[in-house]
Design a protein around this motif. Sequence first.
Motif, mmCIF file in Angstrom:
data_model
loop_
_atom_site.group_PDB
_atom_site.id
_atom_site.type_symbol
_atom_site.label_atom_id
_atom_site.label_comp_id
_atom_site.label_asym_id
_atom_site.label_seq_id
_atom_site.Cartn_x
_atom_site.Cartn_y
_atom_site.Cartn_z
ATOM 1 N N GLU A 193 63.588 48.346 64.913
ATOM 2 C CA GLU A 193 64.465 49.243 64.190
ATOM 3 C C GLU A 193 65.664 48.518 63.588
ATOM 4 O OE1 GLU A 193 65.622 52.507 66.685
ATOM 5 O OE2 GLU A 193 63.578 53.109 67.021
ATOM 6 N N LEU A 194 66.047 47.395 64.182
ATOM 7 C CA LEU A 194 67.232 46.695 63.681
ATOM 8 C C LEU A 194 66.992 45.959 62.372
ATOM 9 C CD1 LEU A 194 68.919 45.207 66.875
ATOM 10 C CD2 LEU A 194 69.730 47.069 65.422
ATOM 11 N N GLN A 195 65.766 45.488 62.128
ATOM 12 C CA GLN A 195 65.524 44.730 60.896
ATOM 13 C C GLN A 195 65.775 45.570 59.644
ATOM 14 O OE1 GLN A 195 65.008 41.381 60.531
ATOM 15 N NE2 GLN A 195 65.282 41.847 58.369
ATOM 16 N N PRO A 196 65.214 46.772 59.507
ATOM 17 C CA PRO A 196 65.518 47.579 58.320
ATOM 18 C C PRO A 196 67.009 47.933 58.232
ATOM 19 C CG PRO A 196 63.604 48.463 59.447
ATOM 20 C CD PRO A 196 64.193 47.406 60.337
ATOM 21 N N PHE A 197 67.630 48.206 59.363
ATOM 22 C CA PHE A 197 69.061 48.504 59.416
ATOM 23 C C PHE A 197 69.860 47.308 58.902
ATOM 24 C CE2 PHE A 197 72.888 48.184 62.226
ATOM 25 C CZ PHE A 197 73.618 49.202 61.645
ATOM 26 N N TYR A 198 69.514 46.134 59.360
ATOM 27 C CA TYR A 198 70.168 44.910 58.902
ATOM 28 C C TYR A 198 69.909 44.692 57.414
ATOM 29 C CZ TYR A 198 71.154 39.926 58.446
ATOM 30 O OH TYR A 198 71.631 38.701 58.037
ATOM 31 N N GLY A 199 68.687 44.924 56.971
ATOM 32 C CA GLY A 199 68.349 44.762 55.560
ATOM 33 C C GLY A 199 69.168 45.668 54.650
ATOM 34 N N ARG A 200 69.430 46.890 55.096
ATOM 35 C CA ARG A 200 70.222 47.832 54.290
ATOM 36 C C ARG A 200 71.711 47.510 54.289
ATOM 37 N NH1 ARG A 200 66.882 51.347 57.081
ATOM 38 N NH2 ARG A 200 68.533 51.968 58.534
ATOM 39 N N ASN A 201 72.195 46.838 55.314
ATOM 40 C CA ASN A 201 73.636 46.665 55.470
ATOM 41 C C ASN A 201 74.131 45.226 55.454
ATOM 42 O OD1 ASN A 201 74.671 49.531 56.072
ATOM 43 N ND2 ASN A 201 72.881 49.338 57.386
ATOM 44 N N GLY A 202 73.238 44.274 55.430
ATOM 45 C CA GLY A 202 73.635 42.869 55.452
ATOM 46 C C GLY A 202 74.531 42.481 54.295
ATOM 47 N N ARG A 203 74.253 42.986 53.120
ATOM 48 C CA ARG A 203 75.070 42.653 51.940
ATOM 49 C C ARG A 203 76.465 43.251 52.021
ATOM 50 N NH1 ARG A 203 70.362 44.493 48.777
ATOM 51 N NH2 ARG A 203 68.936 42.748 48.851
ATOM 52 N N ARG A 204 76.616 44.266 52.863
ATOM 53 C CA ARG A 204 77.924 44.914 53.029
ATOM 54 C C ARG A 204 78.769 44.211 54.091
ATOM 55 N NH1 ARG A 204 76.859 50.778 54.543
ATOM 56 N NH2 ARG A 204 79.119 50.846 54.466
ATOM 57 N N GLY A 205 78.220 43.166 54.687
ATOM 58 C CA GLY A 205 78.972 42.394 55.665
ATOM 59 C C GLY A 205 78.500 42.539 57.097
ATOM 60 N N LEU A 206 77.410 43.294 57.317
ATOM 61 C CA LEU A 206 76.897 43.464 58.669
ATOM 62 C C LEU A 206 76.253 42.173 59.166
ATOM 63 C CD1 LEU A 206 76.132 45.414 61.061
ATOM 64 C CD2 LEU A 206 73.913 45.616 59.927
ATOM 65 N N ALA A 207 76.597 41.778 60.359
ATOM 66 C CA ALA A 207 75.921 40.673 61.039
ATOM 67 C C ALA A 207 75.326 41.241 62.319
ATOM 68 C CB ALA A 207 76.906 39.558 61.357
ATOM 69 N N VAL A 208 74.108 40.854 62.614
ATOM 70 C CA VAL A 208 73.448 41.277 63.848
ATOM 71 C C VAL A 208 73.167 40.027 64.660
ATOM 72 C CG1 VAL A 208 71.362 42.291 64.848
ATOM 73 C CG2 VAL A 208 72.409 43.331 62.824
ATOM 74 N N LEU A 209 73.597 40.050 65.908
ATOM 75 C CA LEU A 209 73.296 38.975 66.842
ATOM 76 C C LEU A 209 72.576 39.604 68.022
ATOM 77 C CD1 LEU A 209 73.492 36.142 68.100
ATOM 78 C CD2 LEU A 209 75.771 36.793 68.933
ATOM 79 N N ALA A 210 71.321 39.264 68.183
ATOM 80 C CA ALA A 210 70.526 39.770 69.302
ATOM 81 C C ALA A 210 70.515 38.700 70.377
ATOM 82 C CB ALA A 210 69.105 40.083 68.846
#
Length: 91
Positions: free
Chosen positions: A1-18
Amino acid sequence: ELQPFYGRNGRRGLAVLAINERDTREIVESYAKRNGLTFTFQTDEHALTAQEYGVFGFPTIFILDRNGIVRDKILGHIPVARLEKLVSRYL
């Protein structure tokens, strides 16, 4: 579930660290590659990071602002729509 979420928000500055507890780097990298995951992974083979941040259940999600300050800590599963609302305050 995190990959699509990251894809939608990465350009807005979201970083995900698992952070994966107790698995080796090789296992984590293999899993990420097999599943097409592009966000950042870290291993915590000895559970030191989990201990430092008071993680005692999985998943545990921390939301940090742009300055690295922890703003929310969520224990357990959270629907992606709710996660997006929480994160959007900090993007």
